[in-house]
Design a protein around this motif. Structure first.
Motif, PDB file in Angstrom:
ATOM      1  N   PRO A  76       0.405  -1.274   0.141  1.00  0.00           N
ATOM      2  CA  PRO A  76       0.521  -0.255  -0.264  1.00  0.00           C
ATOM      3  C   PRO A  76       1.234   0.601  -0.112  1.00  0.00           C
ATOM      4  CG  PRO A  76      -0.773  -1.851   1.257  1.00  0.00           C
ATOM      5  CD  PRO A  76       0.551  -2.239   1.279  1.00  0.00           C
ATOM      6  N   VAL A  77       1.750   0.670   0.684  1.00  0.00           N
ATOM      7  CA  VAL A  77       2.737   2.923   1.008  1.00  0.00           C
ATOM      8  C   VAL A  77       4.789   1.858   0.758  1.00  0.00           C
ATOM      9  CG1 VAL A  77       4.048   4.667   1.810  1.00  0.00           C
ATOM     10  CG2 VAL A  77       1.253   4.481   2.137  1.00  0.00           C
ATOM     11  N   VAL A  78       5.659   1.993  -0.863  1.00  0.00           N
ATOM     12  CA  VAL A  78       6.096   1.650  -0.918  1.00  0.00           C
ATOM     13  C   VAL A  78       7.608   2.620  -0.283  1.00  0.00           C
ATOM     14  CG1 VAL A  78       8.122   0.044  -1.948  1.00  0.00           C
ATOM     15  CG2 VAL A  78       5.682  -0.241  -2.417  1.00  0.00           C
ATOM     16  N   THR A  79       8.535   2.777   0.398  1.00  0.00           N
ATOM     17  CA  THR A  79       9.389   3.447   0.162  1.00  0.00           C
ATOM     18  C   THR A  79      10.578   2.899  -0.020  1.00  0.00           C
ATOM     19  OG1 THR A  79      10.492   2.686   2.613  1.00  0.00           O
ATOM     20  CG2 THR A  79       8.400   3.622   2.659  1.00  0.00           C
ATOM     21  N   PRO A  80      11.531   3.997  -0.248  1.00  0.00           N
ATOM     22  CA  PRO A  80      13.180   3.699  -1.028  1.00  0.00           C
ATOM     23  C   PRO A  80      13.357   2.389   0.081  1.00  0.00           C
ATOM     24  CG  PRO A  80      12.753   6.081  -0.989  1.00  0.00           C
ATOM     25  CD  PRO A  80      12.161   6.051   0.018  1.00  0.00           C
ATOM     26  N   LEU A  81      13.474   2.143   1.426  1.00  0.00           N
ATOM     27  CA  LEU A  81      14.120   1.131   1.970  1.00  0.00           C
ATOM     28  C   LEU A  81      14.254  -0.146   1.351  1.00  0.00           C
ATOM     29  CD1 LEU A  81      14.067   4.273   4.161  1.00  0.00           C
ATOM     30  CD2 LEU A  81      14.347   1.683   6.061  1.00  0.00           C
ATOM     31  N   GLU A  82      12.301   0.198   1.226  1.00  0.00           N
ATOM     32  CA  GLU A  82      12.158  -1.646  -0.013  1.00  0.00           C
ATOM     33  C   GLU A  82      12.391  -1.650  -1.401  1.00  0.00           C
ATOM     34  OE1 GLU A  82       8.169  -1.350   2.592  1.00  0.00           O
ATOM     35  OE2 GLU A  82       8.541   0.318   1.665  1.00  0.00           O
ATOM     36  N   PHE A  83      13.465  -0.935  -2.090  1.00  0.00           N
ATOM     37  CA  PHE A  83      13.257  -0.537  -3.153  1.00  0.00           C
ATOM     38  C   PHE A  83      14.139  -1.537  -3.826  1.00  0.00           C
ATOM     39  CE2 PHE A  83      12.506   3.630  -4.624  1.00  0.00           C
ATOM     40  CZ  PHE A  83      11.062   3.652  -4.129  1.00  0.00           C
ATOM     41  N   LEU A 111      19.336   1.856   8.853  1.00  0.00           N
ATOM     42  CA  LEU A 111      19.544   1.054   7.118  1.00  0.00           C
ATOM     43  C   LEU A 111      19.511   3.165   6.647  1.00  0.00           C
ATOM     44  CD1 LEU A 111      16.696  -1.014   6.329  1.00  0.00           C
ATOM     45  CD2 LEU A 111      19.540  -1.597   6.032  1.00  0.00           C
ATOM     46  N   VAL A 112      18.567   3.461   7.394  1.00  0.00           N
ATOM     47  CA  VAL A 112      19.200   5.666   6.608  1.00  0.00           C
ATOM     48  C   VAL A 112      20.887   5.601   6.685  1.00  0.00           C
ATOM     49  CG1 VAL A 112      18.474   7.525   6.989  1.00  0.00           C
ATOM     50  CG2 VAL A 112      16.801   6.116   6.934  1.00  0.00           C
ATOM     51  N   GLN A 113      20.843   5.537   7.931  1.00  0.00           N
ATOM     52  CA  GLN A 113      22.662   6.117   8.003  1.00  0.00           C
ATOM     53  C   GLN A 113      23.484   4.966   7.471  1.00  0.00           C
ATOM     54  OE1 GLN A 113      22.355   5.521  12.116  1.00  0.00           O
ATOM     55  NE2 GLN A 113      20.504   7.438  12.239  1.00  0.00           N
ATOM     56  N   THR A 114      23.301   3.827   6.440  1.00  0.00           N
ATOM     57  CA  THR A 114      24.467   3.558   6.483  1.00  0.00           C
ATOM     58  C   THR A 114      24.230   2.908   4.982  1.00  0.00           C
ATOM     59  OG1 THR A 114      23.494   1.165   7.330  1.00  0.00           O
ATOM     60  CG2 THR A 114      24.731   2.642   9.012  1.00  0.00           C
ATOM     61  N   SER A 115      23.418   2.967   4.544  1.00  0.00           N
ATOM     62  CA  SER A 115      22.875   2.318   3.045  1.00  0.00           C
ATOM     63  C   SER A 115      23.343   3.029   1.703  1.00  0.00           C
ATOM     64  CB  SER A 115      21.355   1.138   3.043  1.00  0.00           C
ATOM     65  OG  SER A 115      21.268   1.151   2.179  1.00  0.00           O
ATOM     66  N   ASP A 116      24.235   2.390   1.377  1.00  0.00           N
ATOM     67  CA  ASP A 116      24.899   3.596   0.052  1.00  0.00           C
ATOM     68  C   ASP A 116      23.646   4.220  -1.017  1.00  0.00           C
ATOM     69  OD1 ASP A 116      26.921   4.236   0.844  1.00  0.00           O
ATOM     70  OD2 ASP A 116      28.465   3.540   0.076  1.00  0.00           O
TER      71      ASP A 116
END
Length: 363
Positions: A76-83, A111-116
């Motif tokens: 229902p809601v997809v964010t960049p974390l799930e990309f 993830l927000v702080q470490t994922s390039d």
């Protein structure tokens, strides 16, 4: 094949999409102008970032001709974390709070702080936003004019845009070398076509060949572009060119955190406990129960845990995700009290929801 050629037209006045499809969003505040495709639907995200899908499908997104992601399970809601696959798998493992309860927020922030890839893609989308900055409650607006220029520039890039490279390499903006993302941005003007900032900047040769501006204003010709005029115009044009560095890493992190907080808040609103405060006399030692409720339906949980903040006053006896309930009993003196923290995960999300019941022991 005919289904793939149908562009899903979203109707703001309907709860669902066309032909019985469901409507989802790319981030809670929306990213408009993206082309999307699932196994059955194809179209462009509207001003709310909405797309159409059927449960069980996977999502592919493009901005213009540039593919951003593929193979993402629809939600229902997809964010960049799930990309991205690795980040999506990491979300399944919750962190642990100081209270000893599981929490998705800890994993999200890691993830927000470490994922390039996550930061690179987010910064890229934010630079394509027509307004450049997103205020609270505003999503990302990618206009057709930007997409047209992006498509025209893609074939000339020295290398493909790769969101998986280190964030420093993705934002490279040296005199001798621009990253592919910055090469692309250098060719996009975010002003109307007739704006002077969309012109090619004057060359150094043109500046050198222009006459200097006379010191006396009466000696100046308004129809002549003087050296100083050309220099100023070049500086304004060059300063108007966006780069990935215009969006600081902390800005991307704050944007992602804001969007994730909106989802968590909206999800938590759907659930409640059948009591918020309970008081019982000290003599009442019978086992009592708290039930988790869901607005508009029955809760369906994948996991549940519960603790008492003061075991010497109130003891959690048992809990069950199958029945969405927690049992407890009193074990303290009159005047004692405790909070029962009920932490649970609905079966259709990786997110955890925490609710509390205050229990007071009376004489």
């Amino acid at each position: 094949m005919s289904a793939l050629l149908l562009a899903g037209c979203l109707d703001d006045d309907k709860n669902g999409g066309s032909n019985g499809a469901e409507v989802g969003q790319i981030t809670p505040t929306g990213i408009s102008g993206l082309t999307y495709q699932t196994a059955s639907q194809r179209g462009k995200t509207n001003e709310k970032g909405e797309y159409e899908y059927y449960p069980g499908e996977e999502l592919t997104l493009w901005v213009g001709d540039l593919q951003l992601i593929s193979g993402v399970p629809v939600e229902p809601v997809v964010t960049p974390l799930e990309f991205f696959t690795d980040e999506r798998e990491a979300l399944k493992i919750a962190g642990t709070t100081e209270e000893g309860l599981q929490s998705h927020r800890i994993t999200e922030q890691q993830l927000v702080q470490t994922s390039d890839p996550l930061i690179n893609l987010t910064r890229f989308l934010l630079t394509l936003n027509w307004r450049m900055r997103t205020a609270d409650g505003q999503g990302i607006e990618i206009r057709e004019r930007v997409i047209e220029q992006l498509n025209a520039t893609l074939p000339s890039l020295t290398d493909p845009i790769d969101f998986n490279v280190p964030r420093g390499e993705f934002a490279l903006d040296d005199d001798d070398r621009l990253s592919p993302a910055n090469q692309l941005l250098a060719e996009i003007c975010f002003y109307p076509p007739d704006n002077e900032l969309c012109q090619e900047p004057p060359t150094q040769e043109a500046i050198d060949n222009a006459p200097p501006r006379p010191e006396d204003p009466e000696d100046r010709d308004e129809d002549v572009e003087y050296k100083e005029d050309k220099e100023n115009l070049r500086d304004r044009i060059l300063k108007s060119i966006r780069t990935i560095a215009d969006i600081e890493i902390t800005t991307a992190e704050n944007f992602l955190t804001r969007e994730l907080d909106i989802i968590s808040t909206d999800l938590a609103i759907e659930y409640y406990l059948d009591e918020f405060v309970a008081d019982f006399p000290q003599s009442d030692t019978a086992i009592k129960s708290i039930d988790i409720k869901k607005i508009g339906g029955e809760p369906s949980l994948a996991n549940l845990e519960a603790i008492s903040t003061r075991d010497q006053d109130v003891v959690v006896h048992s809990f069950s995700w199958q029945t969405a309930s927690v049992e407890y009993f009193l074990d303290g003196e009159a005047g004692g009290e405790a909070e029962i923290l009920v932490n649970f995960k609905p079966d259709d999300t990786y997110r955890w929801i925490k609710k509390s019941l205050r229990v007071v022991i009376t004489p």
